[in-house]
Design an enzyme around this catalytic site. Structure first.
Site, short mmCIF file in Angstrom:
data_model
loop_
_atom_site.label_atom_id
_atom_site.label_comp_id
_atom_site.label_asym_id
_atom_site.label_seq_id
_atom_site.Cartn_x
_atom_site.Cartn_y
_atom_site.Cartn_z
N ASP A 1 -15.54 -4.35 -1.44
CA ASP A 1 -15.28 -4.24 0.00
C ASP A 1 -16.60 -4.41 0.75
O ASP A 1 -17.57 -3.69 0.47
CB ASP A 1 -14.67 -2.88 0.32
CG ASP A 1 -13.33 -2.67 -0.39
OD1 ASP A 1 -12.71 -3.67 -0.76
OD2 ASP A 1 -12.92 -1.51 -0.57
N ASP B 1 0.86 -1.18 0.00
CA ASP B 1 0.00 0.00 0.00
C ASP B 1 0.89 1.22 0.00
O ASP B 1 1.83 1.33 0.82
CB ASP B 1 -0.90 0.01 1.23
CG ASP B 1 -2.00 -1.04 1.15
OD1 ASP B 1 -2.05 -1.78 0.16
OD2 ASP B 1 -2.81 -1.11 2.10
#
Length: 238
Positions: free
Chosen positions: A129, A8
């Site tokens: 998600d 990330d």
């Protein structure tokens, strides 16, 4: 089952968030390319990357990092985080990215998803998600109207082949992954399903592999040492 170590990116550094909270950010490496090479040396073939700044505003501030990883490693790279235009998708693919992940835009703009699939085919993946049984969008701050089942049905009809599915409640918590969720989804839908969020032990991976999942993303567990990538790869892909 393929394993995808995760990088990330925030301000061109390797970071991890806890449950998507930018206020709970830990920097693990100032050099993402060096981190990617470590994963490659451990035997990884894939790399999952997210531009956390891009996820906020739809820009590509970490593009040069992704480009360098593609150039300096042999990893197959997938990238997500605020990708909202065909030009941005093309830009990443031109840099050598293998798969571009559409998130909120895939939920809120079905026409864009369809156009992306028509133009780029299997280079497009969708990130779904899930938060409290609903689809979370816009940095997990809002939820979509479609039920999870209805949305997955739409993805199958459109011809989406790969879905990265994250249980938001598990992300970055090192508390185990939501095996029941992935079991239900894998039984109902014919997709290459990649589990993300909370994978923190060899046991988690063994249980996911038993479901016949296509892949699993490894994040915080690698950075804290809870999982050893070389060992995990040998057991899951061997």
């Amino acid at each position: 089952m393929i394993l995808l170590p995760a990088i990330d990116l925030y301000e061109k550094k390797v970071v991890r968030l806890t449950r998507g909270d930018y206020a709970q950010m830990t920097v693990y490496n100032d050099n993402p390319v060096a981190q990617a090479k470590l994963f490659q040396d451990a035997g990884a073939q894939w790399l999952h990357t997210v531009d956390l700044e891009g996820a906020k505003d739809g820009s590509t501030p970490n593009y040069s990092v992704i480009e360098a990883i593609c150039k300096d490693t042999n990893l197959k790279v997938e990238i997500g985080g605020g990708i909202r235009s065909l030009d941005t998708i093309q830009k990443y693919l031109d840099a050598g990215v293998e798969r571009v992940i559409l998130g909120t835009k895939a939920v809120t703009d079905p026409a864009f998803l369809e156009e992306s699939l028509d133009k780029f085919g299997s280079h497009i993946a969708v990130g779904v998600d899930i938060k409290d049984g609903k689809i979370a969008i816009k940095g997990w701050l809002e939820t979509a109207q479609d039920s999870v089942e209805d949305f997955f049905t739409k993805l199958c009809k459109l011809g989406v082949s790969t879905v990265i599915c994250t249980d938001v409640s598990k992300d970055g918590m090192l508390a185990g992954t939501n095996v029941d969720l992935y079991r239900q989804l894998s039984q109902k839908f014919s997709l290459d399903l990649i589990a993300s969020g909370g994978v923190s032990s060899q046991e988690d991976l063994t249980r996911l592999k038993a479901l016949g999942l296509y892949g699993a993303i490894l994040g915080k567990a690698l950075y804290t040492g809870a999982l050893d990538l070389k060992t995990a790869l040998k057991e899951m892909e061997g």
